[in-house]
Scaffold this motif. Structure first.
Motif, PDB file in Angstrom:
ATOM      1  N   UNK A  86       0.852  -1.189   0.000  1.00  0.00           N
ATOM      2  CA  UNK A  86       0.000   0.000   0.000  1.00  0.00           C
ATOM      3  C   UNK A  86       0.888   1.239   0.000  1.00  0.00           C
ATOM      4  N   UNK A  87       0.293   2.386  -0.308  1.00  0.00           N
ATOM      5  CA  UNK A  87       1.068   3.622  -0.439  1.00  0.00           C
ATOM      6  C   UNK A  87       1.051   4.449   0.840  1.00  0.00           C
ATOM      7  N   UNK A 121       7.578   2.711  -4.523  1.00  0.00           N
ATOM      8  CA  UNK A 121       7.132   2.261  -5.850  1.00  0.00           C
ATOM      9  C   UNK A 121       5.756   2.805  -6.204  1.00  0.00           C
ATOM     10  N   UNK A 122       5.437   4.002  -5.675  1.00  0.00           N
ATOM     11  CA  UNK A 122       4.110   4.590  -5.869  1.00  0.00           C
ATOM     12  C   UNK A 122       3.702   4.591  -7.340  1.00  0.00           C
ATOM     13  N   UNK A 158       3.978   1.125  -2.185  1.00  0.00           N
ATOM     14  CA  UNK A 158       3.330   1.033  -3.491  1.00  0.00           C
ATOM     15  C   UNK A 158       2.272  -0.048  -3.453  1.00  0.00           C
ATOM     16  N   UNK A 159       1.234   0.120  -4.253  1.00  0.00           N
ATOM     17  CA  UNK A 159       0.267  -0.962  -4.392  1.00  0.00           C
ATOM     18  C   UNK A 159       0.932  -2.112  -5.153  1.00  0.00           C
ATOM     19  N   UNK A 160       0.371  -3.310  -5.035  1.00  0.00           N
ATOM     20  CA  UNK A 160       1.065  -4.512  -5.498  1.00  0.00           C
ATOM     21  C   UNK A 160       1.362  -4.512  -6.997  1.00  0.00           C
ATOM     22  N   UNK A 170       7.494  -2.524 -11.428  1.00  0.00           N
ATOM     23  CA  UNK A 170       8.804  -1.906 -11.207  1.00  0.00           C
ATOM     24  C   UNK A 170       9.856  -2.977 -10.913  1.00  0.00           C
ATOM     25  N   UNK A 171       9.472  -4.006 -10.168  1.00  0.00           N
ATOM     26  CA  UNK A 171      10.390  -5.120  -9.887  1.00  0.00           C
ATOM     27  C   UNK A 171      10.926  -5.722 -11.190  1.00  0.00           C
ATOM     28  N   UNK A 172      10.039  -5.962 -12.122  1.00  0.00           N
ATOM     29  CA  UNK A 172      10.444  -6.559 -13.405  1.00  0.00           C
ATOM     30  C   UNK A 172      11.389  -5.623 -14.156  1.00  0.00           C
TER      31      UNK A 172
END
Length: 451
Positions: free
Chosen positions: A11-12, A207-208, A420-422, A428-430
């Motif tokens: 969550x943000x 990661x917003x 950040x939301x999932x 962003x992870x990718x």
């Protein structure tokens, strides 16, 4: 050493990350959950550890979702120091007092109008409890290592985003941990570009906007068009404004537009007492932003700055076209709700959102085209025109976040994505894995890792 994600994961809002060594506990941020009811209810839950066992808090910046739980922490027994920059101390004091005042007012209103589901509505914390936090702040200079506890050091470096905001590099047990806080934009209207980390064993990155790129549009031109169209319809423009930095950015842009003769000579109103106070913080901390003293004074002259609620009601009752900046930015509370009660049902009203709208907030519902919204227990039909100017966000987008990692001279053992939301976090992870080949995981609320 263990890292526990107590909030701001998946969550943000509600940012809280705990560093636990064999004999020390350090909390990075202590934020309030906002948005979805299930998240807001977490604010009433105790921490998984006793606040009295936390040695200190390192505060990245003064937004409510990063500092808003501090009054609860202190009230429940925390006695350590809260390390932060000078502007962050000033902003956090304003934000906490404003939050407490709103909570007290809303609890009183719920009791008077009997729309609370509880026998007696109570604020999450009181003004007195918010005021008690101030004595715990320990101001630190930016860019200099500070000894926190024994062999634990921290360096606060500019993160952009809002005035005083910093990323924090913590050196503990021979490991370098970098906590991004909220990363600002490389081309922000008021803030300088964020400082990039150069060394990190572990990175904890927000990661917003992990899955978005801000549109490459002229925000002044967008504002000019929306305001002129609204005035042509004899309507009112309401800009839900985050009182710190976004409100000042909007004031600066509107001042430029009016000076250039591109928007009409109508009333321009700043109806957020905290936003007015934040202007003084800008004047006292010129090295933290791009505005000059003259800029601050000149743009302020253009606005009627409202302090008392009686003034708010007179402005609401005045039918002439006007532009109003009123907090809160996600329409979760504050003066903007009073404007919405009167104006959200009028077709010639224009609402302009200029920042991130967390899941479950009225702001998110409106940009997702909700037909009605609930305010103080009553439902209101939405007939106003709703717009979002994404180019004014204080958060860096995916490109900015990737760029922030670009100066690392080593390969970190892992990058953990927080705040950040999932879905945005996973995208962003990718991107991080593909671009940098760093190991990257999305942090989950309640998870604990050993490093």
């Amino acid at each position: 050493m263990k890292i526990k994600f107590i909030g701001g994961a998946g969550t943000v809002t509600g940012s809280k990350t705990l560093i636990e060594t064999k004999d020390k506990r350090i909390l990075i941020d202590c934020g309030l959950f906002q948005g979805l009811k299930a998240l807001r209810e977490l604010n009433w839950d105790p921490l998984p550890i006793l606040p009295s066992t936390i040695d200190c808090v390192l505060l990245t910046h003064g937004h409510l979702d990063h500092c808003g739980w501090l009054p609860r922490l202190v009230a429940q027994g925390f006695t350590g120091k809260i390390y932060c920059t000078a502007p962050t101390k000033s902003i956090a004091n304003l934000v906490l007092l404003d939050s407490a005042k709103i909570q007290e007012e809303e609890a009183n209103r719920a009791n008077e109008e009997q729309y609370s589901k509880h026998t007696q509505a109570e604020p999450l914390y009181t003004i007195t409890q918010a005021e008690a936090v101030s004595s715990f702040f320990k101001v630190v200079p930016p860019n200099k290592p500070i000894v926190i506890e024994d062999d634990i050091t921290a360096v606060f470096e500019n993160a952009g985003h809002i005035i005083g905001a910093c990323s924090i590099t913590v050196t503990v047990e021979g490991k370098t941990l970098v906590f991004s806080g909220d990363i600002g934009r490389d081309n922000d209207v008021l803030m300088f570009p964020p400082t990039k980390p150069t060394m990190a064993d572990y990175v904890f990155l927000e990661s917003t906007y992990g899955n978005k790129l801000h549109p490459n549009l002229d925000v002044k031109e967008e504002l000019e068009t929306l305001i002129n169209n609204a005035i042509d319809q004899n309507g009112t423009v309401i800009i839900p404004g985050f009182a710190v930095e976004r409100a000042q950015s909007i004031m600066f842009l509107l001042w430029q537009l009016k000076t250039e003769g591109r928007i009409p000579n109508i009333p321009y109103i700043l109806d957020t007492p905290m936003g007015a106070s934040a202007l003084h913080v800008f004047l006292e901390n010129l090295q933290w932003h791009k505005l000059s003293v003259d800029d601050c004074h000149e743009m302020s002259k253009m606005f009627s700055i409202v302090s008392e609620f009686e003034q708010t009601m007179r402005i609401i009752d005045d039918p002439q076209p006007k532009v109003v900046i009123a907090a809160s930015g996600m329409v979760t509370g504050g003066r903007v709700l009073s404007y919405f009660e009167h104006y959200i049902g009028l077709e010639n009203t224009t609402v302009i959102f200029v920042g991130y709208q967390a899941e479950g907030t009225r702001g998110r519902k409106l940009i997702e085209k909700a037909k009605e919204i609930k305010i103080y227990g009553n439902y209101y039909n939405v007939k106003a025109q709703i717009f979002q100017v994404e180019g004014l966000s204080a958060h860096g987008d995916q490109k900015d976040l990737l760029n922030w990692l670009s100066a690392l001279k080593n390969v970190p053992k892992c990058v953990y994505l927080v705040h950040g939301e999932n879905l945005p976090a996973d995208e962003l992870r990718i991107k991080i894995q593909n671009q940098y080949h760093f190991k990257c995981n999305v942090a989950m609320m309640g998870n604990e890792i050993e490093i």
